[in-house]
Design an enzyme around this catalytic site. Structure first.
Site: not given
Length: 433
Positions: A41, A267
């Site tokens: 990351d 989402c």
């Protein structure tokens, strides 16, 4: 003949997971229990926290993280160069114009292009429109590496299905759709995921089919919720309680019970825009999907309108009044604030001259400040009967435990208790969606 690179054997796969958020971390942990895995990351603070066993998202328990003996974390790109499988799990948000923002995904593709080697595999998990993997991402991998797809390296797409905050369906218990750029790559990618997914895998016919399957999962749910939301708007005009109607309708065996509410998150509140974008570029305007998004995006404004009407009816103070807004994350018992629609209510409430105090036991105050420039109370205030309205916007267990009577203790004599999620009986609140 063209010298096509050989795929590595399943037992020799070394995995790098790019992006350690709600999707990437559970994936890295599961692979790290079985094989050499690096969780990568760019956020060095995130990596440092994970190295000490702390996950700020709350998705992975410390005990589970400690079982990933083959996993290490890094923000140094050079450390993933020895891997031969690169799995991309970065965010795919929308911009201020509700257009797909592929920035993080394209950036990850370029990074992989700088480290990928002959015979390696890159798999994308981020939700996209059909065609994005092969048309937008893989050309950047080829450009950066000088390698040719399906000759020098291989690719796949396996859409994420993580449900933030859901402890009953963790990653291994959710069926995984897989796909590959060649039949052999598809078989190997499917076998790789099969080592960690106990629920089983489903090998899609192509990368584009796998991409489309993911984006319609959430689009279907978005459209279904939009119908319920529109019905709740209709019933509010007819002075009928929506939850009471749903209770009655749900007695039929094939009625799909959904509840009205705000539709946010990374989402359902985002993915349909990707399909709308691709559909329009292909020459078709998807009216149902587009209208569903408009209905769901307008629910915050509708909720505030209902509240103001009820406050006026009860003669509660509006201009100069005080509101306690409880719950700021996009769903209950979850720390995720991405695309939360609760914040859409703030400006609308303020436009009526109301001042708003906010509290959420799950939300990170620094994230709220950074993402939305809003401040919440450091702790739940004491119930001193000084608010003209209290809004239960997100039904976190710790908030529901306060109870309906406990909520009313925060109100003035004419104050309104708005139970947006209808978690209490109809008679226990003044208003429900």
């Amino acid at each position: 003949m063209t010298n096509i690179a050989e795929l590595p054997a399943l037992q020799d796969l070394r995995v790098a997971v790019i992006g350690l958020g709600y999707v990437g971390l559970p994936l890295a942990v599961e692979f790290g229990k079985q094989r050499p895995t690096i969780g990568f990351d760019l956020n060095a603070d995130r990596v440092s926290a994970l190295q000490t066993g702390r996950d700020s998202t709350g998705e992975v328990d410390p005990e589970d993280m400690s079982m990933a003996h083959h996993l290490r974390y890094s923000s140094d790109l050079a450390e993933i160069a020895d891997c031969n499988v690169y799995i991309v799990a970065v965010p795919t948000p929308i911009d201020q114009h509700r257009q797909p923002n592929l920035g993080p995904l394209l950036s990850a593709s370029r990074m992989i292009g700088s480290v990928i080697k002959r015979g390696d595999i890159v798999v994308f998990e981020s939700t996209v429109y059909p065609g994005a993997t092969e048309e937008d991402c893989l050309p950047l991998v080829s450009e950066g590496s000088g390698l040719i797809l399906n000759t020098d390296f291989f690719a796949g797409y396996s859409p994420e299905r993580i449900n933030p905050g859901d402890k009953t369906r963790p990653l291994p218990k959710i069926v995984k759709v897989t796909s590959g750029s060649t039949p052999e790559a598809a078989d190997l990618i499917d076998a790789l995921y099969g080592t960690i997914i106990t629920a089983g895998t489903f090998k899609a016919a192509s990368i584009r089919v796998a991409e489309a399957s993911k984006v319609i999962e959430n689009t279907q749910r978005d459209v279904s919720i939009a119908l319920i939301n529109e019905l709740s708007i209709i019933f509010s005009h007819l002075d009928i309680d929506t939850s009471a109607v749903l209770d009655a309708a749900a007695t039929k065996w094939n009625f799909n019970r959904l509840s009205p509410g705000l539709v946010g998150g990374h989402c359902i509140g985002v993915d349909p825009y990707y399909l709308v974008h691709k559909s329009i570029t292909a020459g078709h305007i998807p009216d149902i999907i587009r209208m569903a998004r408009e209905i769901n995006d307008g629910m915050a404004r509708h909720a505030v309108t209902l509240l103001i009407k009820k406050m006026i009816q009860k003669q509660a103070r509006v201009n100069g009044g005080r509101v306690l807004l409880l719950g700021l994350t996009f769903k209950q018992n979850c720390a995720d604030i991405r695309n939360t629609k609760v914040v859409d209510m703030l400006d609308e409430l303020a436009s009526y001259g109301l001042s708003i105090d906010m509290f959420d036991p799950w939300a990170d105050p620094s994230e709220l400040r950074s993402e939305y420039d809003v401040e919440m109370l450091p702790e739940m205030p004491t119930p001193e009967g000084r608010y003209d309205a209290i809004v239960l916007a997100v039904s976190h267990d710790t908030l529901v435990e306060i109870g309906a009577d406990g909520m009313r203790a925060y109100l003035t004599g004419q104050g309104v208790f708005f139970d947006m999620k209808a978690v209490f009986d109809q008679d226990d609140s003044d208003l429900r969606l």
